[in-house]
Write an enzyme that holds these catalytic residues in place. Structure first.
Site, PDB file in Angstrom:
ATOM      1  N   LYS A 142      -3.531   1.544   4.112  1.00 28.90           N
ATOM      2  CA  LYS A 142      -2.297   1.439   4.905  1.00 28.90           C
ATOM      3  C   LYS A 142      -1.029   1.107   4.106  1.00 28.90           C
ATOM      4  CE  LYS A 142      -3.119   2.757   8.180  1.00 28.90           C
ATOM      5  NZ  LYS A 142      -3.545   4.197   8.302  1.00 28.90           N
ATOM      6  N   HIS A 198      -9.176   3.981  -2.357  1.00 32.98           N
ATOM      7  CA  HIS A 198      -8.746   2.646  -1.926  1.00 32.98           C
ATOM      8  C   HIS A 198      -9.516   1.564  -2.686  1.00 32.98           C
ATOM      9  CE1 HIS A 198      -6.179   4.041   1.200  1.00 32.98           C
ATOM     10  NE2 HIS A 198      -7.082   4.299   2.108  1.00 32.98           N
ATOM     11  N   SER A 229      -0.592  -2.687  10.313  1.00 32.67           N
ATOM     12  CA  SER A 229      -0.912  -1.267  10.250  1.00 32.67           C
ATOM     13  C   SER A 229      -2.427  -1.060  10.230  1.00 32.67           C
ATOM     14  CB  SER A 229      -0.272  -0.656   9.004  1.00 32.67           C
ATOM     15  OG  SER A 229      -0.501   0.734   8.957  1.00 32.67           O
TER      16      SER A 229
HETATM   17  P1  A3P Z   1       2.469   1.953  10.111  1.00 33.72           P
HETATM   18  O1  A3P Z   1       1.136   1.794  10.768  1.00 33.72           O
HETATM   19  O2  A3P Z   1       3.096   0.625   9.783  1.00 33.72           O
HETATM   20  O3  A3P Z   1       3.397   2.847  10.831  1.00 33.72           O
HETATM   21  P2  A3P Z   1      -1.830   5.070   4.784  1.00 33.72           P
HETATM   22  O4  A3P Z   1      -1.361   6.460   4.585  1.00 33.72           O
HETATM   23  O5  A3P Z   1      -2.040   4.305   3.509  1.00 33.72           O
HETATM   24  O6  A3P Z   1      -2.979   4.996   5.710  1.00 33.72           O
HETATM   25  O7  A3P Z   1      -0.630   4.271   5.455  1.00 33.72           O
HETATM   26  C1  A3P Z   1      -0.207   4.561   6.750  1.00 33.72           C
HETATM   27  C2  A3P Z   1       1.077   3.819   7.011  1.00 33.72           C
HETATM   28  O8  A3P Z   1       2.134   4.462   6.291  1.00 33.72           O
HETATM   29  C3  A3P Z   1       1.468   3.837   8.471  1.00 33.72           C
HETATM   30  O9  A3P Z   1       2.214   2.629   8.671  1.00 33.72           O
HETATM   31  C4  A3P Z   1       2.340   5.077   8.506  1.00 33.72           C
HETATM   32  O10 A3P Z   1       3.204   5.157   9.612  1.00 33.72           O
HETATM   33  C5  A3P Z   1       3.114   4.878   7.214  1.00 33.72           C
HETATM   34  N1  A3P Z   1       3.764   6.115   6.740  1.00 33.72           N
HETATM   35  C6  A3P Z   1       3.227   7.338   6.618  1.00 33.72           C
HETATM   36  N2  A3P Z   1       4.138   8.236   6.210  1.00 33.72           N
HETATM   37  C7  A3P Z   1       5.294   7.550   6.076  1.00 33.72           C
HETATM   38  C8  A3P Z   1       6.626   7.919   5.703  1.00 33.72           C
HETATM   39  N3  A3P Z   1       6.942   9.177   5.396  1.00 33.72           N
HETATM   40  N4  A3P Z   1       7.570   6.957   5.678  1.00 33.72           N
HETATM   41  C9  A3P Z   1       7.266   5.685   5.994  1.00 33.72           C
HETATM   42  N5  A3P Z   1       6.032   5.275   6.364  1.00 33.72           N
HETATM   43  C10 A3P Z   1       5.060   6.195   6.404  1.00 33.72           C
END
Ligand code: A3P
Length: 296
Positions: A48, A109, A139
């Protein structure tokens, strides 16, 4: 797409004290023996931290800003997640990695000590993205709710306690960010922060370009910034995980592209939870030159 097996939440099994799923545990010898190639690029994050975001940024850079090429497949197919096993009837991350042509970009991860040794032997470039502990926790909680093969999260309060104790998949956030922070002094690791990318995507994407030895026109960089903005990625089926079967990821419970913000933790932590979290955080993060911004 439909699922032809019973979707159940993964159980946890520890490898060297790190909670992984029983499925990852089952093929751990193969994961550990993974053969990296010198031109592999590894994207490493605690879950996340903005993995999908940096994956899209990296692919956009590698494809010279060609959005069509970046939509050739879902992000999880373009960049295999090496240790992940959805189900025994599907190709594992390892098998996917072995199938794609070089130069490969791979995702993990794993905490630094569990990264397959061949990545160090081959001196692979690695991009690590870290995100502040509180937003990561929030998240991760919502991700457990929507992803039906993640272990049962319990209530937010229960989840937060497990998170602080490192009793969640891939272990302790604190040890993860610290372990990789130390590793960057001895390896080719670009250590980035979610909050920095959010604050100034141009500056951070330029760091990635430099690290990848890619020189792109200003117009291409503008296009990459535009295409990797939260709202655009949220609308992009090849980036937003809506191509996964709904039995696996239920975006109605909580969308994968949920908030994409810095400081959303304030909407989840109670005052008491926040005080206890800060106290514990100070102890766990003592004596390390690694600081995070919890708001912008
Ligand atoms: P949130 O749940 O806080 O919205 P991962 O890809 O490591 O699983 O992380 C997912 C998190 O990154 C989510 O956070 C998601 O919304 C956020 N995320 C994905 N793309 C993004 C972007 N372009 N800009 C900002 N946050 C992003």
């Amino acid at each position: 797409t439909t699922v032809h097996w019973e979707v159940t939440r993964n159980e946890i099994a520890e490898v060297e004290g790190i909670p992984l799923t029983t499925r990852m545990y089952g093929i751990w010898d193969k994961i550990w023996a993974f053969q990296a190639k010198p031109d592999d690029l590894l994207i490493a994050t605690y879950a996340k931290a903005g993995t999908t975001w940096i994956q899209e940024i990296v692919d956009m850079i590698q494809q010279d800003g060609d959005t069509k090429k970046c939509k050739r497949a879902a992000v999880y197919e373009r960049i295999p997640f090496i240790e992940w096993v959805v189900h025994e009837s599907l190709p594992s991350g390892l098998e996917q990695a072995e199938k794609i042509p070089s130069p490969r970009t791979l995702k993990t991860h794993l905490p630094v000590q569990l990264v397959p040794p061949s990545f160090w032997e081959q001196n692979c470039k690695i991009i690590y993205v870290a995100r502040n502990a509180k937003d990561s926790a929030v998240s991760y909680y919502h991700f457990h709710r929507m992803n039906q093969i993640m272990p049962e999260p319990g209530t937010w309060e229960e989840f937060l306690e497990k998170y602080k104790a490192g009793k969640v998949l891939w272990g302790s956030w604190y040890d993860h960010v610290k372990g990789w922070w130390k590793a960057k002094d001895n390896h080719r690791i670009l250590y980035l922060f979610y909050e920095d990318i959010k604050e100034n995507p141009r500056r951070e994407i330029q760091k990635v370009m430099k690290f990848l030895e890619k020189d792109l026109e200003k117009e291409v960089l503008d296009k990459i910034i535009q295409n990797t903005q939260f709202e655009n990625m949220k609308d992009n089926p090849m980036a937003n995980y809506t191509t996964k079967p709904p039995e696996l990821m239920n975006h109605k419970i909580s969308p994968f592209m949920r908030k994409g913000a810095v400081g959303d933790w304030k909407n989840h932590f109670t005052v008491a939870q926040n005080e206890r979290f800060d106290e514990d955080y100070e102890q766990k993060m003592e004596g390390i030159s690694l600081t995070f911004r919890m708001e912008l």
